[in-house]
Design a protein around this motif. Structure first.
Motif, PDB file in Angstrom:
ATOM      1  N   LEU A 126       0.668   9.230  -0.831  1.00  0.00           N
ATOM      2  CA  LEU A 126      -0.551   9.297  -0.023  1.00  0.00           C
ATOM      3  C   LEU A 126      -0.640  10.681   0.601  1.00  0.00           C
ATOM      4  CD1 LEU A 126      -0.366   5.912   1.961  1.00  0.00           C
ATOM      5  CD2 LEU A 126      -1.749   6.394  -0.064  1.00  0.00           C
ATOM      6  N   ASP A 127      -1.855  11.219   0.663  1.00  0.00           N
ATOM      7  CA  ASP A 127      -2.025  12.480   1.369  1.00  0.00           C
ATOM      8  C   ASP A 127      -2.289  12.190   2.849  1.00  0.00           C
ATOM      9  OD1 ASP A 127      -4.798  11.940   1.746  1.00  0.00           O
ATOM     10  OD2 ASP A 127      -5.334  13.044  -0.055  1.00  0.00           O
ATOM     11  N   VAL A 128      -2.368  13.233   3.643  1.00  0.00           N
ATOM     12  CA  VAL A 128      -2.529  13.084   5.088  1.00  0.00           C
ATOM     13  C   VAL A 128      -3.773  12.267   5.431  1.00  0.00           C
ATOM     14  CG1 VAL A 128      -2.900  14.335   7.257  1.00  0.00           C
ATOM     15  CG2 VAL A 128      -1.253  15.194   5.611  1.00  0.00           C
ATOM     16  N   GLY A 129      -4.878  12.552   4.762  1.00  0.00           N
ATOM     17  CA  GLY A 129      -6.125  11.834   5.047  1.00  0.00           C
ATOM     18  C   GLY A 129      -6.032  10.357   4.724  1.00  0.00           C
ATOM     19  N   GLU A 130      -5.446  10.021   3.554  1.00  0.00           N
ATOM     20  CA  GLU A 130      -5.293   8.611   3.169  1.00  0.00           C
ATOM     21  C   GLU A 130      -4.401   7.886   4.173  1.00  0.00           C
ATOM     22  OE1 GLU A 130      -5.458   8.637  -1.690  1.00  0.00           O
ATOM     23  OE2 GLU A 130      -3.671   9.481  -0.720  1.00  0.00           O
ATOM     24  N   LEU A 131      -3.311   8.543   4.572  1.00  0.00           N
ATOM     25  CA  LEU A 131      -2.404   7.924   5.525  1.00  0.00           C
ATOM     26  C   LEU A 131      -3.095   7.713   6.871  1.00  0.00           C
ATOM     27  CD1 LEU A 131       0.433   6.895   6.254  1.00  0.00           C
ATOM     28  CD2 LEU A 131       0.995   9.234   6.933  1.00  0.00           C
ATOM     29  N   GLN A 132      -3.799   8.715   7.355  1.00  0.00           N
ATOM     30  CA  GLN A 132      -4.456   8.607   8.662  1.00  0.00           C
ATOM     31  C   GLN A 132      -5.514   7.500   8.654  1.00  0.00           C
ATOM     32  OE1 GLN A 132      -5.907  12.334  10.216  1.00  0.00           O
ATOM     33  NE2 GLN A 132      -5.512  11.632  12.293  1.00  0.00           N
ATOM     34  N   ARG A 133      -6.315   7.433   7.602  1.00  0.00           N
ATOM     35  CA  ARG A 133      -7.325   6.367   7.501  1.00  0.00           C
ATOM     36  C   ARG A 133      -6.665   4.996   7.426  1.00  0.00           C
ATOM     37  NH1 ARG A 133      -9.537  10.289   4.352  1.00  0.00           N
ATOM     38  NH2 ARG A 133      -8.794   9.386   2.401  1.00  0.00           N
ATOM     39  N   GLY A 134      -5.597   4.900   6.646  1.00  0.00           N
ATOM     40  CA  GLY A 134      -4.892   3.628   6.511  1.00  0.00           C
ATOM     41  C   GLY A 134      -4.290   3.163   7.820  1.00  0.00           C
ATOM     42  N   LEU A 135      -3.627   4.068   8.512  1.00  0.00           N
ATOM     43  CA  LEU A 135      -3.034   3.714   9.801  1.00  0.00           C
ATOM     44  C   LEU A 135      -4.115   3.297  10.796  1.00  0.00           C
ATOM     45  CD1 LEU A 135      -0.278   6.456  10.159  1.00  0.00           C
ATOM     46  CD2 LEU A 135       0.047   4.037   9.595  1.00  0.00           C
ATOM     47  N   ALA A 136      -5.246   3.993  10.782  1.00  0.00           N
ATOM     48  CA  ALA A 136      -6.350   3.648  11.686  1.00  0.00           C
ATOM     49  C   ALA A 136      -6.866   2.243  11.388  1.00  0.00           C
ATOM     50  CB  ALA A 136      -7.478   4.672  11.572  1.00  0.00           C
ATOM     51  N   GLU A 137      -6.980   1.886  10.097  1.00  0.00           N
ATOM     52  CA  GLU A 137      -7.412   0.534   9.733  1.00  0.00           C
ATOM     53  C   GLU A 137      -6.437  -0.515  10.230  1.00  0.00           C
ATOM     54  OE1 GLU A 137      -8.812  -0.459   5.764  1.00  0.00           O
ATOM     55  OE2 GLU A 137      -9.296   1.661   5.460  1.00  0.00           O
ATOM     56  N   LEU A 138      -5.171  -0.143  10.316  1.00  0.00           N
ATOM     57  CA  LEU A 138      -4.153  -1.061  10.823  1.00  0.00           C
ATOM     58  C   LEU A 138      -4.100  -1.082  12.352  1.00  0.00           C
ATOM     59  CD1 LEU A 138      -1.245  -0.296   8.354  1.00  0.00           C
ATOM     60  CD2 LEU A 138      -2.615  -2.380   8.463  1.00  0.00           C
ATOM     61  N   GLY A 139      -4.899  -0.224  12.970  1.00  0.00           N
ATOM     62  CA  GLY A 139      -4.934  -0.191  14.426  1.00  0.00           C
ATOM     63  C   GLY A 139      -3.971   0.789  15.051  1.00  0.00           C
ATOM     64  N   LEU A 140      -3.352   1.630  14.251  1.00  0.00           N
ATOM     65  CA  LEU A 140      -2.436   2.645  14.769  1.00  0.00           C
ATOM     66  C   LEU A 140      -3.090   3.997  14.563  1.00  0.00           C
ATOM     67  CD1 LEU A 140       0.328   3.265  16.021  1.00  0.00           C
ATOM     68  CD2 LEU A 140       1.222   3.479  13.705  1.00  0.00           C
ATOM     69  N   VAL A 141      -3.688   4.502  15.623  1.00  0.00           N
ATOM     70  CA  VAL A 141      -4.415   5.768  15.521  1.00  0.00           C
ATOM     71  C   VAL A 141      -3.458   6.908  15.848  1.00  0.00           C
ATOM     72  CG1 VAL A 141      -6.374   7.092  16.377  1.00  0.00           C
ATOM     73  CG2 VAL A 141      -6.551   4.604  16.147  1.00  0.00           C
ATOM     74  N   LEU A 142      -3.338   7.827  14.922  1.00  0.00           N
ATOM     75  CA  LEU A 142      -2.483   8.992  15.115  1.00  0.00           C
ATOM     76  C   LEU A 142      -3.345  10.235  15.094  1.00  0.00           C
ATOM     77  CD1 LEU A 142       0.438   8.278  12.606  1.00  0.00           C
ATOM     78  CD2 LEU A 142       0.318   7.667  15.014  1.00  0.00           C
ATOM     79  N   ASP A 143      -2.908  11.228  15.848  1.00  0.00           N
ATOM     80  CA  ASP A 143      -3.630  12.493  15.746  1.00  0.00           C
ATOM     81  C   ASP A 143      -3.142  13.211  14.476  1.00  0.00           C
ATOM     82  OD1 ASP A 143      -1.271  14.044  16.305  1.00  0.00           O
ATOM     83  OD2 ASP A 143      -1.656  13.863  18.455  1.00  0.00           O
ATOM     84  N   ALA A 144      -3.801  14.290  14.144  1.00  0.00           N
ATOM     85  CA  ALA A 144      -3.506  15.003  12.903  1.00  0.00           C
ATOM     86  C   ALA A 144      -2.048  15.466  12.847  1.00  0.00           C
ATOM     87  CB  ALA A 144      -4.445  16.188  12.738  1.00  0.00           C
ATOM     88  N   ALA A 145      -1.521  15.952  13.973  1.00  0.00           N
ATOM     89  CA  ALA A 145      -0.141  16.454  13.989  1.00  0.00           C
ATOM     90  C   ALA A 145       0.860  15.329  13.722  1.00  0.00           C
ATOM     91  CB  ALA A 145       0.162  17.126  15.327  1.00  0.00           C
ATOM     92  N   GLU A 146       0.622  14.144  14.317  1.00  0.00           N
ATOM     93  CA  GLU A 146       1.527  13.012  14.089  1.00  0.00           C
ATOM     94  C   GLU A 146       1.490  12.584  12.620  1.00  0.00           C
ATOM     95  OE1 GLU A 146       1.619  10.393  18.148  1.00  0.00           O
ATOM     96  OE2 GLU A 146      -0.304  10.524  17.090  1.00  0.00           O
ATOM     97  N   THR A 147       0.291  12.513  12.061  1.00  0.00           N
ATOM     98  CA  THR A 147       0.151  12.095  10.669  1.00  0.00           C
ATOM     99  C   THR A 147       0.805  13.108   9.735  1.00  0.00           C
ATOM    100  OG1 THR A 147      -1.955  11.059  11.262  1.00  0.00           O
ATOM    101  CG2 THR A 147      -1.497  11.309   8.925  1.00  0.00           C
ATOM    102  N   GLU A 148       0.596  14.380  10.009  1.00  0.00           N
ATOM    103  CA  GLU A 148       1.225  15.415   9.193  1.00  0.00           C
ATOM    104  C   GLU A 148       2.745  15.340   9.287  1.00  0.00           C
ATOM    105  OE1 GLU A 148      -0.520  19.209  10.207  1.00  0.00           O
ATOM    106  OE2 GLU A 148      -2.534  18.447   9.753  1.00  0.00           O
TER     107      GLU A 148
END
Length: 189
Positions: free
Chosen positions: A41-63
């Motif tokens: 998964l790339d950063v964008g896919e991971l960030q969107r996926g985590l957000a759908e699960l209710g875990l919102v991360l900022d860009a630095a955390e996801t990276e």
């Protein structure tokens, strides 16, 4: 504990709050996000996926999470390694009894449980749906195997998939003795 470890702990807690199938469900969810079949998964896919699960991360955390499981320097995380890291740690006793149950199923000893392996260990003839003529014995065994299989349902269950399934069950049981007794009884070890 660094920021990535903290992020993983939050995600693991969320998985476990979903009950026995939490880790397996999240694994299924992330495998569905892997639309190109790259097992990453790339950063964008991971960030969107985590957000759908209710875990919102900022860009630095996801990276940071992506970098931790980027095995080849491609800027994407290795999905299987990431999912393995999500599993809550288990004691040696729990890991050993899970491995023993898997070995019982893996009659061929090739590290993958298939329908042929199951036929050598279990019979579905006594299942109520087989007895009523609604299903064949083959269908019963396939549905049984599918419980442990990933979202791809390829008819092959690896030890990692088996561990994913049981990590959620393990997390819901307080003591090693209770978990080992349950596994020993369920699998007739």
């Amino acid at each position: 504990m660094d920021a990535v470890d903290t992020t993983m702990e939050k995600l693991r807690a969320q998985c476990l709050s979903r009950g026995a199938s939490g880790i397996q469900g999240v694994a299924r969810f992330f495998r569905r996000l892997d639309r190109d079949g790259s097992h990453s998964l790339d950063v964008g896919e991971l960030q969107r996926g985590l957000a759908e699960l209710g875990l919102v991360l900022d860009a630095a955390e996801t990276e940071g999470v992506c970098r931790r499981w980027d095995r080849d320097g491609s800027g994407t995380l290795d999905l299987e390694e990431f999912l393995r890291a999500l599993r809550p740690p288990m004691s040696q006793a729990r890991e050993a009894v899970i491995a023993a149950a898997f070995a019982k199923l893996d009659r061929s000893g090739d590290g993958v449980v298939t329908m042929d392996d199951l036929r050598g260990v279990y019979s579905g003839r006594a299942h109520p749906k087989v007895r009523s003529g609604e299903w064949t014995e083959e269908q019963v065994l396939r549905r049984f195997l599918d419980n442990f299989d990933s979202s791809e349902k390829d008819g092959q269950v690896t030890l990692a998939e088996f561990q994913d399934y049981y990590s959620g069950v393990s997390a819901s049981m307080d003591t090693d003795e209770e978990f080992v007794a349950m596994m020993t009884s369920a699998w007739r070890l």
